[in-house]
Design a protein around this motif. Structure first.
Motif, PDB file in Angstrom:
ATOM      1  N   LEU A  11      40.562  34.694  43.758  1.00  0.00           N
ATOM      2  CA  LEU A  11      40.937  35.845  42.905  1.00  0.00           C
ATOM      3  C   LEU A  11      39.606  35.920  41.675  1.00  0.00           C
ATOM      4  N   LEU A  12      38.939  37.146  41.701  1.00  0.00           N
ATOM      5  CA  LEU A  12      37.994  37.363  40.642  1.00  0.00           C
ATOM      6  C   LEU A  12      38.546  38.462  39.547  1.00  0.00           C
ATOM      7  N   GLY A  16      41.085  43.492  32.122  1.00  0.00           N
ATOM      8  CA  GLY A  16      42.107  43.101  31.656  1.00  0.00           C
ATOM      9  C   GLY A  16      42.812  41.575  31.856  1.00  0.00           C
ATOM     10  N   SER A  17      44.259  41.691  31.865  1.00  0.00           N
ATOM     11  CA  SER A  17      44.773  40.531  31.833  1.00  0.00           C
ATOM     12  C   SER A  17      46.051  40.653  32.623  1.00  0.00           C
ATOM     13  N   GLY A  18      46.308  39.403  33.369  1.00  0.00           N
ATOM     14  CA  GLY A  18      47.468  39.493  34.067  1.00  0.00           C
ATOM     15  C   GLY A  18      48.289  38.125  34.181  1.00  0.00           C
ATOM     16  N   ILE A  19      48.902  37.775  35.280  1.00  0.00           N
ATOM     17  CA  ILE A  19      49.974  36.755  35.612  1.00  0.00           C
ATOM     18  C   ILE A  19      49.519  36.226  36.918  1.00  0.00           C
ATOM     19  N   TYR A  20      49.318  34.914  36.948  1.00  0.00           N
ATOM     20  CA  TYR A  20      49.420  34.334  38.363  1.00  0.00           C
ATOM     21  C   TYR A  20      50.197  32.989  38.438  1.00  0.00           C
ATOM     22  N   GLN A  21      51.206  33.016  39.345  1.00  0.00           N
ATOM     23  CA  GLN A  21      52.246  31.891  39.787  1.00  0.00           C
ATOM     24  C   GLN A  21      52.339  31.280  40.902  1.00  0.00           C
ATOM     25  N   GLU A  22      52.330  29.915  41.120  1.00  0.00           N
ATOM     26  CA  GLU A  22      52.536  29.301  42.308  1.00  0.00           C
ATOM     27  C   GLU A  22      53.958  29.022  42.301  1.00  0.00           C
ATOM     28  N   GLU A  23      54.837  29.029  43.458  1.00  0.00           N
ATOM     29  CA  GLU A  23      56.156  28.651  43.630  1.00  0.00           C
ATOM     30  C   GLU A  23      56.340  27.260  43.048  1.00  0.00           C
ATOM     31  N   GLY A  24      57.281  27.091  41.961  1.00  0.00           N
ATOM     32  CA  GLY A  24      57.555  25.819  41.458  1.00  0.00           C
ATOM     33  C   GLY A  24      56.951  25.400  40.132  1.00  0.00           C
ATOM     34  N   LYS A  25      55.841  26.306  39.840  1.00  0.00           N
ATOM     35  CA  LYS A  25      54.972  26.023  38.606  1.00  0.00           C
ATOM     36  C   LYS A  25      55.115  26.977  37.624  1.00  0.00           C
ATOM     37  N   PRO A  26      54.697  26.913  36.543  1.00  0.00           N
ATOM     38  CA  PRO A  26      54.970  27.741  35.590  1.00  0.00           C
ATOM     39  C   PRO A  26      53.879  28.950  35.910  1.00  0.00           C
ATOM     40  N   GLN A  28      50.797  31.506  34.657  1.00  0.00           N
ATOM     41  CA  GLN A  28      49.735  31.340  33.693  1.00  0.00           C
ATOM     42  C   GLN A  28      49.089  32.673  33.633  1.00  0.00           C
ATOM     43  N   VAL A  29      48.311  32.953  32.424  1.00  0.00           N
ATOM     44  CA  VAL A  29      47.910  34.034  32.165  1.00  0.00           C
ATOM     45  C   VAL A  29      46.353  34.019  32.701  1.00  0.00           C
ATOM     46  N   ILE A  30      45.927  35.123  33.414  1.00  0.00           N
ATOM     47  CA  ILE A  30      44.726  35.210  33.923  1.00  0.00           C
ATOM     48  C   ILE A  30      44.040  36.325  33.265  1.00  0.00           C
ATOM     49  N   LYS A  32      40.036  38.737  32.433  1.00  0.00           N
ATOM     50  CA  LYS A  32      38.783  39.077  32.760  1.00  0.00           C
ATOM     51  C   LYS A  32      37.756  37.845  32.566  1.00  0.00           C
ATOM     52  N   GLY A  33      36.986  37.361  33.580  1.00  0.00           N
ATOM     53  CA  GLY A  33      36.236  36.462  33.790  1.00  0.00           C
ATOM     54  C   GLY A  33      36.660  35.234  34.666  1.00  0.00           C
ATOM     55  N   ASP A  34      38.207  35.103  34.667  1.00  0.00           N
ATOM     56  CA  ASP A  34      38.467  33.901  35.409  1.00  0.00           C
ATOM     57  C   ASP A  34      38.468  34.088  36.635  1.00  0.00           C
ATOM     58  N   VAL A  35      38.549  32.990  37.500  1.00  0.00           N
ATOM     59  CA  VAL A  35      38.374  32.827  38.941  1.00  0.00           C
ATOM     60  C   VAL A  35      39.506  31.792  39.193  1.00  0.00           C
ATOM     61  N   VAL A  36      40.499  32.311  40.234  1.00  0.00           N
ATOM     62  CA  VAL A  36      41.608  31.443  40.624  1.00  0.00           C
ATOM     63  C   VAL A  36      41.211  31.085  41.936  1.00  0.00           C
ATOM     64  N   ASN A  37      41.335  29.891  42.306  1.00  0.00           N
ATOM     65  CA  ASN A  37      41.072  29.501  44.024  1.00  0.00           C
ATOM     66  C   ASN A  37      42.769  29.153  44.151  1.00  0.00           C
ATOM     67  N   ILE A  38      43.094  29.695  45.234  1.00  0.00           N
ATOM     68  CA  ILE A  38      44.281  29.550  45.492  1.00  0.00           C
ATOM     69  C   ILE A  38      44.293  28.573  46.966  1.00  0.00           C
ATOM     70  N   PRO A  39      44.951  27.646  47.264  1.00  0.00           N
ATOM     71  CA  PRO A  39      44.695  26.842  48.368  1.00  0.00           C
ATOM     72  C   PRO A  39      45.451  27.140  49.522  1.00  0.00           C
ATOM     73  N   GLU A  40      45.256  26.942  50.826  1.00  0.00           N
ATOM     74  CA  GLU A  40      45.910  27.465  51.994  1.00  0.00           C
ATOM     75  C   GLU A  40      47.331  27.460  52.012  1.00  0.00           C
ATOM     76  N   ASN A  41      48.090  28.407  52.312  1.00  0.00           N
ATOM     77  CA  ASN A  41      49.547  28.415  52.516  1.00  0.00           C
ATOM     78  C   ASN A  41      50.295  27.970  51.435  1.00  0.00           C
ATOM     79  N   VAL A  42      49.934  28.436  50.178  1.00  0.00           N
ATOM     80  CA  VAL A  42      50.425  28.160  48.736  1.00  0.00           C
ATOM     81  C   VAL A  42      51.255  29.501  48.367  1.00  0.00           C
TER      82      VAL A  42
END
Length: 83
Positions: A11-12, A16-26, A28-30, A32-42
């Protein structure tokens, strides 16, 4: 909705701003400018916060014919907990 990607996702955040969450984890706020690398099958979800918009570019690849597996909706309770 909660979902997974068989080859992961990047995700690039472009506005604005938003929310990213992986199952079982808190969550996190994301922002403008953030890059989120999400592993396979998460199992995860991402979206705008309750009071701001978020624009992002999502990069995914296919494994066979599948690039995403959509799962259950993020519940109102889950969304409210992080806003």
């Amino acid at each position: 909705n909660w979902h997974t990607h068989p080859k992961g996702q990047v995700l690039l955040v472009t506005e604005g701003s938003g929310i990213y969450q992986e199952e079982g984890k808190p969550a996190q706020v994301i922002k403008k400018g953030d890059v989120v690398n999400i592993p396979e099958n998460v199992k995860h979800w991402h979206g705008a916060s309750a009071d701001t918009k978020m624009v992002h570019i999502a990069i995914t690849n296919f494994k066979g014919d599948t690039q995403v597996t959509w799962l259950e909706p993020v519940s109102d309770e889950q969304y409210s907990e992080v806003n």
